[in-house]
Design a protein around this motif. Structure first.
Motif, PDB file in Angstrom:
ATOM      1  N   GLU B  79       0.839  -1.204   0.000  1.00 47.33           N
ATOM      2  CA  GLU B  79       0.000   0.000   0.000  1.00 47.33           C
ATOM      3  C   GLU B  79       0.873   1.252   0.000  1.00 47.33           C
ATOM      4  OE1 GLU B  79      -3.632   1.047  -0.476  1.00 47.33           O
ATOM      5  OE2 GLU B  79      -3.392  -0.993   0.259  1.00 47.33           O
ATOM      6  N   MET B  97     -10.809   9.161  -5.522  1.00 46.78           N
ATOM      7  CA  MET B  97     -10.453   7.764  -5.254  1.00 46.78           C
ATOM      8  C   MET B  97     -11.670   6.997  -4.749  1.00 46.78           C
ATOM      9  SD  MET B  97      -7.419   6.562  -5.790  1.00 46.78           S
ATOM     10  CE  MET B  97      -7.001   5.322  -4.570  1.00 46.78           C
ATOM     11  N   LYS B  98     -12.343   7.603  -3.764  1.00 44.73           N
ATOM     12  CA  LYS B  98     -13.497   6.925  -3.168  1.00 44.73           C
ATOM     13  C   LYS B  98     -14.566   6.665  -4.224  1.00 44.73           C
ATOM     14  CE  LYS B  98     -12.954   8.739   1.350  1.00 44.73           C
ATOM     15  NZ  LYS B  98     -13.136  10.098   1.841  1.00 44.73           N
ATOM     16  N   GLN B 101     -13.469   3.806  -6.339  1.00 42.97           N
ATOM     17  CA  GLN B 101     -13.560   2.533  -5.619  1.00 42.97           C
ATOM     18  C   GLN B 101     -15.000   2.062  -5.553  1.00 42.97           C
ATOM     19  OE1 GLN B 101     -11.517   3.831  -2.111  1.00 42.97           O
ATOM     20  NE2 GLN B 101      -9.561   2.920  -2.730  1.00 42.97           N
ATOM     21  N   LYS B 102     -15.900   3.012  -5.333  1.00 44.99           N
ATOM     22  CA  LYS B 102     -17.314   2.664  -5.251  1.00 44.99           C
ATOM     23  C   LYS B 102     -17.826   2.182  -6.610  1.00 44.99           C
ATOM     24  CE  LYS B 102     -21.559   4.446  -3.421  1.00 44.99           C
ATOM     25  NZ  LYS B 102     -22.353   5.664  -3.353  1.00 44.99           N
ATOM     26  N   THR B 104     -16.149   0.843  -9.114  1.00 50.15           N
ATOM     27  CA  THR B 104     -15.553  -0.378  -9.668  1.00 50.15           C
ATOM     28  C   THR B 104     -15.565  -1.546  -8.689  1.00 50.15           C
ATOM     29  OG1 THR B 104     -13.364   0.257  -8.866  1.00 50.15           O
ATOM     30  CG2 THR B 104     -13.935   0.946 -11.103  1.00 50.15           C
ATOM     31  N   GLU B 106     -13.210  -2.089  -6.828  1.00 45.98           N
ATOM     32  CA  GLU B 106     -11.799  -2.465  -6.684  1.00 45.98           C
ATOM     33  C   GLU B 106     -11.081  -1.396  -5.884  1.00 45.98           C
ATOM     34  OE1 GLU B 106     -10.396  -5.251  -7.520  1.00 45.98           O
ATOM     35  OE2 GLU B 106     -11.923  -6.137  -8.839  1.00 45.98           O
ATOM     36  N   LYS B 107      -9.922  -1.780  -5.342  1.00 46.44           N
ATOM     37  CA  LYS B 107      -9.171  -0.861  -4.508  1.00 46.44           C
ATOM     38  C   LYS B 107      -8.402   0.153  -5.351  1.00 46.44           C
ATOM     39  CE  LYS B 107      -5.793  -2.514  -1.946  1.00 46.44           C
ATOM     40  NZ  LYS B 107      -5.146  -3.387  -0.983  1.00 46.44           N
ATOM     41  N   GLU B 108      -7.871  -0.335  -6.463  1.00 48.78           N
ATOM     42  CA  GLU B 108      -7.039   0.537  -7.298  1.00 48.78           C
ATOM     43  C   GLU B 108      -7.081   0.067  -8.749  1.00 48.78           C
ATOM     44  OE1 GLU B 108      -4.975   2.749  -8.286  1.00 48.78           O
ATOM     45  OE2 GLU B 108      -4.399   4.042  -6.609  1.00 48.78           O
ATOM     46  N   PHE B 131     -11.081   2.438 -13.620  1.00 47.93           N
ATOM     47  CA  PHE B 131     -10.657   3.045 -12.359  1.00 47.93           C
ATOM     48  C   PHE B 131      -9.771   4.258 -12.666  1.00 47.93           C
ATOM     49  CE2 PHE B 131      -8.641   3.885  -8.430  1.00 47.93           C
ATOM     50  CZ  PHE B 131      -9.373   3.267  -7.420  1.00 47.93           C
ATOM     51  N   TYR B 139       0.409   3.201  -6.644  1.00 44.17           N
ATOM     52  CA  TYR B 139      -0.135   1.852  -6.457  1.00 44.17           C
ATOM     53  C   TYR B 139       0.147   0.974  -7.678  1.00 44.17           C
ATOM     54  CZ  TYR B 139      -3.173  -2.015  -5.201  1.00 44.17           C
ATOM     55  OH  TYR B 139      -3.643  -3.272  -4.897  1.00 44.17           O
TER      56      TYR B 139
END
Lengths: 320, 311
Positions: B79, B97-98, B101-102, B104, B106-108, B131, B139
């Motif tokens: 991370e 970013m948020k 993330q929402k 997709t 996915e985190k990144e 994303f 990342y």
């Protein structure tokens, strides 16, 4: 004749007045203007140091792009002896926006490579404003490879708005050329030191500046995208370049904090273009110091040092 | 419990949800206008069954189709420091970013996995254009380094699917520094004598193309993918002329010597198996859909869900 930047207008007025007075005095010998001229000069000096004390990021971009700023050619002329330019990528052409060749730095043979922007309309066009095409990077790759094989340290001088966005450049593999140049930077087993002397424009800069040591002139900038480009994408308005320059953290000072720049080379009062000789000498000292740092390291240690430097980047953030 | 909760409410709910259904069930191909049934489309890996137009596919869907039996294990990515520059344009970077993330789940923007294709152990990494434009920040750089390290550790080839608008501006110079960082990752693979295969998907542009995406041993692209350093709009503004049809598309790059092959997504898996096995000096693969391999001893399996096709 000094070329003033937009934020230097008040200064231009005062310096203009002082110049006018002197011209009058030259025409009329009885006139005594010494006191008035000196007062104006003093006022101008204070104003200059005030203006440059806390340059905003956008103003730094302007200073970094100043047409009178010393360019690659000036540094090579002053700091190196026996400069022997080597041309061509052996595939397609010689790119005049990248200059490079064998030279001696303090008598030591080295390979010097840099972007050259040109200094008047004719040379600027010839140099494509310092925007290299794939041939420029491929020439650099060839020279770095040669330097690696003959054990010559490589010195790169970075000053480019970015790689040239043209049809031919794309067809001939601009991305591949930049990627290979970065790869060659990481591969060579000789010291590689880089100085950002003006603009470090995106991938075009990375291709030369993936070095063991990176120095930046005090008012140089190094960024992933130009403030204008960033503003037009994120703000949908290219006029928001001031905000974009602020957000991008592209100044030498911020990049030093982030560990991207290893050292900052200070510029004379009022920027590099106001005292070119002093600037060039300062860069020469920094190159000497950085090379000295790396002497005694063998091939593998130099390669490892360079890789680790980049792998470690990002561990440092910027404090609020 | 009464007839309202048991009978009326489900009926009402079903009426409302039914209204939303058709939008998800059918997808219109942007190229030819054919209406495609969602199951048909996802079975064909989001490639239009009428005109072969290649639509976006998420890394997870891609991996599910790529790996034997759809089984793969996520490789952990270190991370990075969040929002290192405290970047703010019209929105704050953490808010962007948020939202990504929402949207997709996915985190990144990159997924790294290990698994087998045609019983050939590989490491795969895939970039997620949905994303934040697949953009390369810390990342993504860490993900590629982790992928290379895992490949070197297990002596496996790395197959990387690229898709990105370029560097992530919100990470400023640190995003630019992913060009040398990811190049170091490629160097690790080359030193270890492991194949590095890049599959360039639509679109792969900017700093991504000018680093790891152009340093593969083999470059394969999906049809008609846009692959470039400077985008067509920037070039048109610079040279003030219209660019030719198909400029900077996969087939154009193939003609100009920048790619080895242009391959349909539906044929990609077989081709990747063939190439990696030859480069790894292994005998020819057994063809066809293979069942899931024996579970990995040392690692837990990632949950594999058959995600419905997006859009």
């Amino acid at each position: 004749m000094t070329q003033y930047l937009d934020f230097e207008k008040p200064l231009a007025e005062i310096e203009g007045k002082a110049e006018e007075l002197r011209a009058l005095a030259r025409a009329n010998e009885e006139m005594d203007i010494a006191d008035e001229a000196a007062a104006l000069d003093a006022k101008a000096a204070v104003m200059l140091s005030d203006l440059y004390k806390d340059l905003t990021p956008w103003r730094k971009c302007q200073v970094a792009r100043h047409p009178d700023r010393p360019h690659c050619k000036d540094y090579i002329q002053t700091l190196f002896s026996e400069y022997t330019p080597l041309a061509g990528d052996r595939n397609f052409a010689d790119d005049h926006s990248v200059m490079g060749g064998l030279a001696r730095f303090n008598d030591q043979p080295v390979m010097v490579i840099g972007h050259e922007k040109g200094s008047d309309t004719k040379s600027r066009i010839e140099r494509n404003f310092g925007m290299a095409r794939p041939e420029g990077y491929r020439k650099a790759i060839r020279l770095m490879d040669m330097a690696g094989r003959f054990g010559l340290p490589v010195i790169t001088l970075v000053d480019t708005p970015g790689a040239y966005p043209g049809k031919g450049a794309e067809e001939r593999g601009q991305s591949e050329a930049i990627a290979r140049s970065t790869e060659m930077c990481l591969r060579i087993g000789v010291p590689l030191v880089s100085v950002i002397i003006g603009e470090g424009g995106s991938g075009g800069a990375v291709a030369f500046a993936t070095a063991n040591r990176v120095a930046m002139l005090e008012h140089s900038v190094y960024s992933v995208i130009s403030p204008e480009g960033c503003a037009s994408i994120l703000w949908k308005d290219a006029e928001k370049m001031r905000e974009a320059a602020e957000a991008l953290r592209l100044t030498a000072q911020d990049l030093h904090k982030l560990g991207v720049a290893d050292r900052i080379i200070s510029e004379p009062h009022g920027g590099a273009h106001r005292d070119r000789t002093a600037t060039i000498e300062g860069v020469g000292r920094a190159i000497g110091d950085m090379l000295k740092d790396l002497t005694g390291k063998d091939r593998d240690a130099l390669i490892k040092d360079r890789r680790q430097k980049f792998l470690d980047l990002g561990n440092k953030g910027l404090a609020a | 419990m009464n007839w309202i909760t048991n009978y009326v409410r489900p009926r009402i709910n079903s009426i409302f949800s039914r209204r939303e259904m058709p939008e998800n069930l059918w997808h219109k191909c942007k190229e030819c206008g054919t209406m495609l049934f969602h199951r048909e489309l996802s079975d064909n890996l989001n490639v239009c069954t009428n005109c072969d137009h290649h639509m976006a596919i998420t890394p997870r869907e891609r991996f599910t189709a790529l790996f034997d039996g759809g089984v793969f294990t996520d490789v952990a990515v270190p991370e990075p420091k969040a929002d290192p520059l405290q970047f703010r344009d019209q929105k704050k970077y953490p808010d962007r970013m948020k939202a990504a993330q929402k949207a997709t789940g996915e985190k990144e923007a990159m997924l790294v996995a290990r698994g087998e294709i045609g019983r050939t152990p590989i490491i795969a990494a895939a970039q997620d254009f949905s994303f934040m434009g697949g953009s390369m920040g810390m990342y993504v750089g860490n993900a590629i380094i982790a992928a290379a390290q895992e490949a070197v550790r297990l002596k496996r080839p790395l197959i990387l699917f690229s898709a990105a608008g370029g560097a992530r501006m919100q990470e400023g110079i640190l995003s630019l520094m992913q060009m040398p960082r990811t190049t170091v990752a490629v160097e690790m693979l080359k030193e270890a004598g492991l194949p590095y295969i890049v599959v360039l998907t639509h679109p792969t542009t900017g700093g991504v193309t000018a680093s790891y995406a152009m340093l593969g041993d083999v470059h394969i692209s999906e049809p008609n993918a846009l692959i470039c350093f400077a985008g067509p709009r920037v070039i048109e503004q610079t040279i003030r002329e219209k660019l030719p049809e198909g400029f900077q598309r996969a087939e154009y790059l193939l003609d100009h010597g920048m790619l080895d092959r242009v391959t349909k997504r539906t044929e990609m898996r077989d081709e990747l198996i063939t190439i990696t096995r030859m480069l790894m000096n292994q005998p020819p693969a057994v063809r066809g859909d293979l069942p899931a391999p024996e579970p990995e001893a040392e690692a837990t399996k990632a949950p594999v869900e058959k995600a419905p096709a997006k859009k």
